[in-house]
Structures are given as structure tokens and as C-alpha cells.
Design a protein around this motif. Sequence first.
Motif, mmCIF file in Angstrom:
data_model
loop_
_atom_site.group_PDB
_atom_site.id
_atom_site.type_symbol
_atom_site.label_atom_id
_atom_site.label_comp_id
_atom_site.label_asym_id
_atom_site.label_seq_id
_atom_site.Cartn_x
_atom_site.Cartn_y
_atom_site.Cartn_z
ATOM 1 N N PRO A 1 4.156 -3.063 -5.889
ATOM 2 C CA PRO A 1 4.535 -3.671 -6.193
ATOM 3 C C PRO A 1 4.051 -4.145 -7.695
ATOM 4 O O PRO A 1 2.839 -3.272 -8.458
ATOM 5 C CB PRO A 1 2.884 -4.783 -5.808
ATOM 6 C CG PRO A 1 2.542 -4.482 -4.100
ATOM 7 C CD PRO A 1 3.166 -2.467 -4.269
ATOM 8 N N THR B 1 2.476 -6.568 -10.632
ATOM 9 C CA THR B 1 1.450 -7.354 -10.640
ATOM 10 C C THR B 1 2.034 -7.917 -12.495
ATOM 11 O O THR B 1 3.061 -7.647 -13.434
ATOM 12 C CB THR B 1 0.423 -6.849 -10.946
ATOM 13 O OG1 THR B 1 0.263 -5.973 -12.411
ATOM 14 C CG2 THR B 1 -0.022 -6.247 -10.146
ATOM 15 N N ASP C 1 3.474 -14.948 -5.837
ATOM 16 C CA ASP C 1 4.211 -13.784 -6.054
ATOM 17 C C ASP C 1 5.893 -13.955 -6.475
ATOM 18 O O ASP C 1 6.386 -13.658 -5.241
ATOM 19 C CB ASP C 1 3.644 -12.447 -5.030
ATOM 20 C CG ASP C 1 4.028 -11.799 -5.457
ATOM 21 O OD1 ASP C 1 4.322 -11.402 -7.268
ATOM 22 O OD2 ASP C 1 4.168 -9.918 -5.523
ATOM 23 N N ASP D 1 6.976 -8.896 4.843
ATOM 24 C CA ASP D 1 5.646 -10.046 4.085
ATOM 25 C C ASP D 1 6.109 -11.709 4.170
ATOM 26 O O ASP D 1 7.494 -12.167 5.062
ATOM 27 C CB ASP D 1 6.982 -9.766 2.771
ATOM 28 C CG ASP D 1 6.859 -8.323 2.227
ATOM 29 O OD1 ASP D 1 4.913 -7.938 2.127
ATOM 30 O OD2 ASP D 1 7.204 -7.854 1.296
ATOM 31 N N ARG E 1 1.195 -10.786 3.544
ATOM 32 C CA ARG E 1 1.504 -9.880 4.304
ATOM 33 C C ARG E 1 1.091 -10.288 6.170
ATOM 34 O O ARG E 1 -0.168 -10.478 5.890
ATOM 35 C CB ARG E 1 0.770 -8.676 4.193
ATOM 36 C CG ARG E 1 1.247 -7.602 2.433
ATOM 37 C CD ARG E 1 3.038 -7.208 2.674
ATOM 38 N NE ARG E 1 3.193 -6.105 4.109
ATOM 39 C CZ ARG E 1 4.132 -5.456 4.120
ATOM 40 N NH1 ARG E 1 5.356 -6.431 4.122
ATOM 41 N NH2 ARG E 1 4.568 -4.850 4.792
ATOM 42 N N ASP F 1 -1.307 -8.498 7.197
ATOM 43 C CA ASP F 1 -2.768 -8.510 7.327
ATOM 44 C C ASP F 1 -3.297 -9.627 8.230
ATOM 45 O O ASP F 1 -4.260 -10.330 8.600
ATOM 46 C CB ASP F 1 -2.832 -8.997 5.675
ATOM 47 C CG ASP F 1 -2.385 -7.915 5.277
ATOM 48 O OD1 ASP F 1 -2.326 -7.865 3.531
ATOM 49 O OD2 ASP F 1 -3.279 -6.623 5.110
ATOM 50 N N GLU G 1 -12.550 -12.797 -7.553
ATOM 51 C CA GLU G 1 -12.283 -12.452 -6.441
ATOM 52 C C GLU G 1 -12.227 -12.902 -5.175
ATOM 53 O O GLU G 1 -13.661 -12.514 -4.713
ATOM 54 C CB GLU G 1 -11.779 -10.598 -6.416
ATOM 55 C CG GLU G 1 -11.305 -10.030 -7.957
ATOM 56 C CD GLU G 1 -9.495 -10.491 -7.579
ATOM 57 O OE1 GLU G 1 -9.055 -10.422 -6.829
ATOM 58 O OE2 GLU G 1 -8.949 -10.695 -8.767
ATOM 59 N N LEU H 1 -10.442 -0.134 -3.632
ATOM 60 C CA LEU H 1 -8.874 -0.755 -4.127
ATOM 61 C C LEU H 1 -7.629 1.001 -3.372
ATOM 62 O O LEU H 1 -8.776 1.671 -3.289
ATOM 63 C CB LEU H 1 -8.138 -0.439 -5.402
ATOM 64 C CG LEU H 1 -8.376 -1.976 -6.319
ATOM 65 C CD1 LEU H 1 -8.203 -1.444 -7.587
ATOM 66 C CD2 LEU H 1 -8.286 -2.986 -5.928
ATOM 67 N N SER I 1 -0.109 1.267 -4.592
ATOM 68 C CA SER I 1 0.085 -0.153 -4.734
ATOM 69 C C SER I 1 -1.222 -1.063 -5.694
ATOM 70 O O SER I 1 -1.708 -2.390 -6.017
ATOM 71 C CB SER I 1 0.645 -1.256 -4.227
ATOM 72 O OG SER I 1 0.061 -1.016 -2.959
ATOM 73 N N ARG I 2 -2.155 -0.123 -5.554
ATOM 74 C CA ARG I 2 -3.353 -0.194 -6.049
ATOM 75 C C ARG I 2 -4.236 -2.405 -5.603
ATOM 76 O O ARG I 2 -5.092 -2.668 -5.836
ATOM 77 C CB ARG I 2 -4.100 -0.144 -7.792
ATOM 78 C CG ARG I 2 -3.171 0.526 -8.117
ATOM 79 C CD ARG I 2 -4.073 2.300 -7.516
ATOM 80 N NE ARG I 2 -5.344 1.728 -7.584
ATOM 81 C CZ ARG I 2 -6.039 2.919 -7.044
ATOM 82 N NH1 ARG I 2 -5.939 3.314 -6.467
ATOM 83 N NH2 ARG I 2 -7.070 2.809 -7.477
ATOM 84 N N LYS I 3 -3.773 -1.796 -3.478
ATOM 85 C CA LYS I 3 -4.448 -3.740 -3.647
ATOM 86 C C LYS I 3 -6.215 -3.025 -2.600
ATOM 87 O O LYS I 3 -6.262 -1.779 -2.374
ATOM 88 C CB LYS I 3 -3.140 -3.326 -2.480
ATOM 89 C CG LYS I 3 -2.036 -4.568 -2.501
ATOM 90 C CD LYS I 3 -1.664 -4.870 -1.592
ATOM 91 C CE LYS I 3 0.342 -5.224 -1.912
ATOM 92 N NZ LYS I 3 1.289 -4.739 -0.295
#
Length: 570
Positions: free
Chosen positions: A308, A310, A354, A418, A433, A436, A462, A533, A537-539
Motif C-alpha cells: 500500500p 500512503t 484510498d 479489497d 478489506r 477484515d 486513530e 503495526l 505495509s505497516r498496517k
Amino acid sequence: MTHLLDDLPDLARRTPRAVALRWFGGRDGSRVREELTFGDLAERVERTAAGLRAQGLEPGDRVLFSIRPRPEGVVLCLAILRAGGAVVFVDPGSTPELFAARIAAARPRWAATEALLYAVSSGPLRGVARSRGLLLPDYGRLPVRHLYSGPWLPGVPRGARRVAGLGRGVALADGYDAAPAVDPDAVALVVFTSGTTSDPKAVVHTARTLGGMLGLFRQVGDLRPGQRAHTDQMFLGLPAVLAGGTWEIPARSPKDAPEAFARGVAGADSSFLVPADVTALLDVVEARADAGDGAAVGPAVLAVGAAPVTVALLERARRVLPGTRWLAVYGATEILPAAVTEAGEKIAAAAAGDLVGRPLDGIGVRVDTSVVDPQDQGAGDGGPAVGELVLTGPSLMAGYLADVDAGRPPVTEHRTGDLAHQDADGRIVLVGRNRDMIIRGTVNIYPGLFEPRLRDLPGVAEAVLVGVPVPDGDERVVLVVTAGAERASGEPTAGPPVRTDTPLTRAVADQVGRVLDHGALPDLVVEAAYLPLAGRSRKPDRRLLAEWVSPVTGDLTGSSTGGSTGRVRA
């Protein structure tokens, strides 16, 4: 393009002396270590392919491939395909059990490996590798035919053939025109993407779908003859070569040697990087600017993908290298690339979701709204219908390895997982997603549809919705919020990782009813000092968050009756 290598012999005849590959080396990575012209490349590929056939490689043979991008590795990779074989990429850094499971699933007959990898996976150097956290499999003991790249080192198994010597002494009568025909729909590439030791998951591409992939990447970079593509990624390197340009291969990866990469990529026509490598490049460029070391110069076009991309990264990229045209590429191993967007366009559309861009020519798009509850579609406010993004196109995989080996027919589409919609201009916008999804009772809750609204609540930095399983198979829904800027995974905090009774949790619990549908209301709101995270992708690490909140969910039963401790009023 029906076959990956259809264009190479024509390029060799038309521009035999133009440089196709340029590999850098030296202490600072600025010295040209090796160059191959189109004539050289075509001849070496054909000689090596003939050498492989002479050694016994047969059409359909699978070759475990562990050689970094460099001319010898590129030649061998293309030669394997030219000989009708299939390249199998397996990460040697995975656990030994998972590596063994993937080898068993792929059933390679050959292994093409750097001599150094043989050395550090056996003998005295194996202990050194283990001391640094590398649990490498013993490549030399694999029951396959072995090919090694580079000079011989201890650990290379007896009988292994050196890649550089495969084509020596091979007589070529009419070059490519005399080569045996290769089935364009046979397995050509196997890439393991996920899965467990009991069910490894690998994507299978054919020569035809790889050709489709290269054709689509030509669109991304507007590749033309004579251009320089400076990258360690084959995704852009091979399309650049087959478009008549020069693939410049850095001595080391951008992450390992960012300063050398920054020097090499400056002034190039194009490059392709993963997001983590972009960060490393920008760090170097900014440090040089702070030191007064000349003007910041990047490539004309830099495509970012494979994870991803950003808005924050693109904003920084445009600030640090304003002379570079930044592109965000969307796709998956199953179908790559699928869409592309300009950085400015993506940044401008951030409020709507996004934006991943317009589908490339040849990519078919379908949004399957049946996977989303109609009540969650947002139809009441006139918004677009949301569903799972389903893609088709010339780069669509043949299927997953287990299905292909079982003789099942090729897939006709890829369900990306997605959640997305297309705007009035046909651009693809991701909103979450499918995987998720949280299931509570008979209600399916898609966090990506609701989290943007929750982040807009006063005092919230957040917001992440997570599901906490309970013994009856249902899930409790917990909203995790932070009051400050998100911090890196693993940063120590004082006390428990989450708290249930804070001014923020009480305020949010009283307000969520204004922004969420009744069926999506969380059972509990908790505050975390930071969001952990995970992955490249550091999600947000939803699994770890679920572990954090599980002890504080107590005896929650659906919805609760008070908001004083972070519980949400129904």
C-alpha cells in the motif's frame, strides 16, 4: 505478446550494440561492473537455454531460483523460460518447516542458487548465519540438480554446474529461430505468497500471462527505446529491456545501500520501488540537502507499488523530489499491475478513500456488491455502491499451484479481497478489506467502511475496530482509539496496553451512535497509547490488538447500557 521473449530476438537484430543490461558495483556502487548489449543478451540467453537442455532440463521442469538481480541471474531466468522450464521463487528466510512444505508443494527438479547461499546454509558459516537470526535450509542437501552462480565456495554440492559455463561450447545455427517452440500456457513462474505448512499458497503464471504483465508495465512507465530504468525490481527492469531501453541494476538493494542507489537513480528515466525503499531514498536525499550537498535530483518517473502506498509517503516524496513524477501502482501477485494514479491525484482524493487509480488498458473491473450488507452500502446518502473488487486482464494468473497441479481449469478472474467502488471517472477507490470483516450475530461489519468516520470524532487520532472471538463462535466488537500520533510497533508503554475508563473513551462512547449504524456499534471503546503495526505495509496489527483488548472485554453481551467506562449505549 503471447510469449515473454518474443521481442528479444527482434531487438537483437535491430539494435545489437545498444546496452540492454548495466550492472553497477565497486565500493560506492558507482562503477559499471558489467554491460550486456541486446546482441549479447539474446545470444547468452539462447546458449544458456541450449546448455540447460543439454544438461537434461525438460519442458515443465521447475527450478528453485535464489539468485539476486544481476546479469548472470537475469540471463539464467530468461534461459529457463526459453528452455520451457518454470522458475520457482521461495523465500529462504522463511522457517525451515514452511520452506520444506513449499518445496514439497512445488516439486522442483533443479535449484539455481548463489554459491554464497550454499556456503552460509551449511558448514562453519551455518552457525554464523544462525547467530544472526537466519535459519536457512541446507540447500546443498536438496534432492535436485544444482546450478550455482558466482565463484565456487565450500558448501556447493558435488556435481553442481556453474551457471556461467552452461552455454560454453554450444553451437547456434540460426539463433532463436532454431529454438524449440515453448507452450505459452505452460507453467513459467511460481511465487509463494502465503499459506501454512499444511497448505502453502503459491501463484502460478504462464509465459502468456507474464507477457501480459510486461505489456501492462510498459503503460505504467511509458517505456520507450533508449530509456534508462534504474531499479532492482524485475517488474520494471524486464519491461524496460523488452521496450528497447536499458535496465540499470544497482549493486545492492536500495534499502541496503540507499546512498549508492540515490546516486545511480539520479537522472534516470524511470524506477520502481517498494514503499520502504522510497523512505530510505528520501532519507538520503534530505540528509544531503541539509548538508548543502547540491540540488535534489531523482528519476523522471518513479513508480511505487508492491505494498500500500500512503498519501503521507507521496506528500513527502513530492516535497523532497519535486522534479520527479510520482506514480502509485496497484495490483496483486495474482494480477499485476492493475491500476495506476498520479501522486497529486491520489493526495487530492484522500478524503474519499484510498484512490488507486484508473484501470490500465486491458484490465477489467467488477465490483461485487453481494458481499456487503445493503444497509452498509451508504445508499441513503447517495454514495456509490461498495463491494469486493474483482479483476480480469492479460496478466491474470493461471491459478494457485495446488489447483493447477490438480488439473483444474485456469481462473477467469481474481477476487482481490479489497472493498472498493468506482467513481464517476471510473477510478478505483478502496475503502477496506473484505477479510477484515467482523461477524457479530447475523451482522457482517466491515471496519474499513466505518473507521474513517470514527477518526473524525473530536480528540481521536486513530481508530480501529477489532473483533474478539468468544466461545460460541460469535465476536465482540471493540473500538480502539488513540489520542496522539501513531507510533511504531513495539514501543514500550507504562502499564497495560489499553485502558477502558479514560476521558477519551467516555467521550467517544457517547458519540459513536452519531456516526455509526446501529449494527456496527462497538461493544466497548478502549484507549491505547499507540497502535501496533505489522507487515511490510505497516498496517494496524488487528490480531495483536485483539489480544490486547481480550482481557478487558469481560462479560460483554452484545451492547451495554452505560458509557461511563467506555461501554456503548445501544
